[in-house]
Scaffold this motif. Sequence first.
Motif, short mmCIF file in Angstrom:
data_model
loop_
_atom_site.label_atom_id
_atom_site.label_comp_id
_atom_site.label_asym_id
_atom_site.label_seq_id
_atom_site.Cartn_x
_atom_site.Cartn_y
_atom_site.Cartn_z
N LEU A 1 2.91 48.19 -13.78
CA LEU A 1 2.69 46.78 -13.31
C LEU A 1 3.70 45.66 -13.92
O LEU A 1 4.13 44.88 -13.35
CB LEU A 1 1.46 46.52 -13.39
N LEU B 1 8.03 48.34 -11.52
CA LEU B 1 7.70 47.71 -10.07
C LEU B 1 8.49 46.22 -9.93
O LEU B 1 9.09 46.00 -9.16
CB LEU B 1 6.16 47.68 -9.68
N ARG C 1 11.72 45.33 -7.49
CA ARG C 1 11.74 44.25 -6.86
C ARG C 1 12.97 43.32 -7.00
O ARG C 1 13.68 42.95 -5.94
CB ARG C 1 10.38 43.22 -7.06
N TYR D 1 7.36 45.64 0.33
CA TYR D 1 7.14 46.03 -0.82
C TYR D 1 6.17 45.08 -1.57
O TYR D 1 5.42 45.89 -2.42
CB TYR D 1 8.60 45.88 -1.73
N ASP D 2 6.22 43.91 -1.35
CA ASP D 2 5.26 43.12 -2.01
C ASP D 2 3.82 43.42 -1.77
O ASP D 2 2.77 43.33 -2.74
CB ASP D 2 5.33 41.68 -1.70
N TYR E 1 2.68 46.41 -0.95
CA TYR E 1 2.70 47.56 -1.61
C TYR E 1 2.34 47.49 -2.95
O TYR E 1 1.21 47.94 -3.50
CB TYR E 1 3.83 48.53 -1.62
N VAL E 2 2.77 46.46 -3.69
CA VAL E 2 2.65 46.30 -5.14
C VAL E 2 1.25 45.63 -5.29
O VAL E 2 0.34 45.64 -6.39
CB VAL E 2 3.81 45.25 -5.72
N THR E 3 0.75 44.82 -4.34
CA THR E 3 -0.57 44.25 -4.34
C THR E 3 -1.42 45.45 -4.40
O THR E 3 -2.41 45.24 -5.05
CB THR E 3 -0.52 43.28 -3.23
N VAL F 1 -1.26 48.50 -5.20
CA VAL F 1 -1.02 49.18 -6.35
C VAL F 1 -1.81 48.54 -7.73
O VAL F 1 -2.55 49.00 -8.41
CB VAL F 1 0.59 49.45 -6.89
N ARG F 2 -1.68 47.20 -7.92
CA ARG F 2 -2.15 46.32 -8.76
C ARG F 2 -3.89 46.35 -8.48
O ARG F 2 -4.38 46.70 -9.48
CB ARG F 2 -1.73 44.83 -8.80
N LEU G 1 5.31 54.04 -1.23
CA LEU G 1 6.62 53.84 -1.85
C LEU G 1 7.41 54.71 -1.17
O LEU G 1 8.71 54.58 -0.85
CB LEU G 1 6.54 53.92 -3.22
N CYS H 1 10.24 56.22 -9.37
CA CYS H 1 9.00 55.78 -9.61
C CYS H 1 8.10 56.19 -8.68
O CYS H 1 6.70 56.77 -9.04
CB CYS H 1 8.93 53.94 -9.09
#
Length: 314
Positions: A88, A92, A96, A119-120, A122-124, A126-127, A169, A198
Amino acid sequence: MVEKPFAPSDKLKRLIDCDNSLLLLMNRFGISLGFGEKTVKEVCDEQGIDQDTFLAVANYVCGNEWNINDISLHSIISYLKKAHSYFLDFMLPTIRRRLIEAIDCSGEDKVALLIIKFYDEYVTEVRCHLEYEDSTVFPYVEGLLSGNPRKDYNIDSFAKKHNHIDLKLKELKNIIVRYYSQAGNNLLYSALFDIINCENDLNSHCSVEDNLFVPAVRIAEERGRNVPAESPDNAKTADENRQESLSEREKEIIVCVAKGMSTKEIADKLFISVHTVTTHRRNISAKLQIHSAAGLTIYAIVNGLLTMSEIRSL
């Protein structure tokens, strides 16, 4: 898979030579670089690392034999939390930045903007996934270990809905490879390489949770359920259940204590760290409610773990 499982007597550099990805594992266990020719045991003793858990995870990741009874839940939770922070707070965000450097995000290239948007999102996801583990799963296990588990939750509540967060991902990587046409873009190829690394790291992380962490928690839950309240009628049953809940390593340590061995001597004999011996002693005391060496000696004799002739002195 290497020729034989990693052992305490192996030089730590052997692990890295076999699989460079173990550098990430070392970092998450808090092992510092610059260990020279030292063995796993020497490094773990010096740096206060739980040797057994470290080796179990390293062997699992490399496809070697490992033992679930070597897993300390306190240690593996610490390891998993550090992995979360790595994803995090470092990996990640780094990906970006590299994607933005590599593709045209000025607004002219709609595909580039969609890639960043994908991508954003996806990161949300994962978080949310990792923060749930940090805020709910790990506190539950810590409460379980302290004797105060939640009554409305168990590890299967987590395991049933635990999904591998690397899959989206992988999808992003495939989208870029198949549909984003840019020749000779070294930055983009570098970003893709980071995405692949990753993706593999996240897959390994989720696999450790599924196959090491979750089973170890189930064992702890089972132990908590199998210790009935003592009374004159069921005292013998309680003693039998307690003995059955002891791991083979804990029984070995009880025998060593009964023989009059010091913590350092036990660590050397069993090829584990002093810290690990101390942790096992604490767990033994919690299970048996016996805190003294004399009490453990009596327990060992009564339960047939050793004979009177094997005791150094009374």
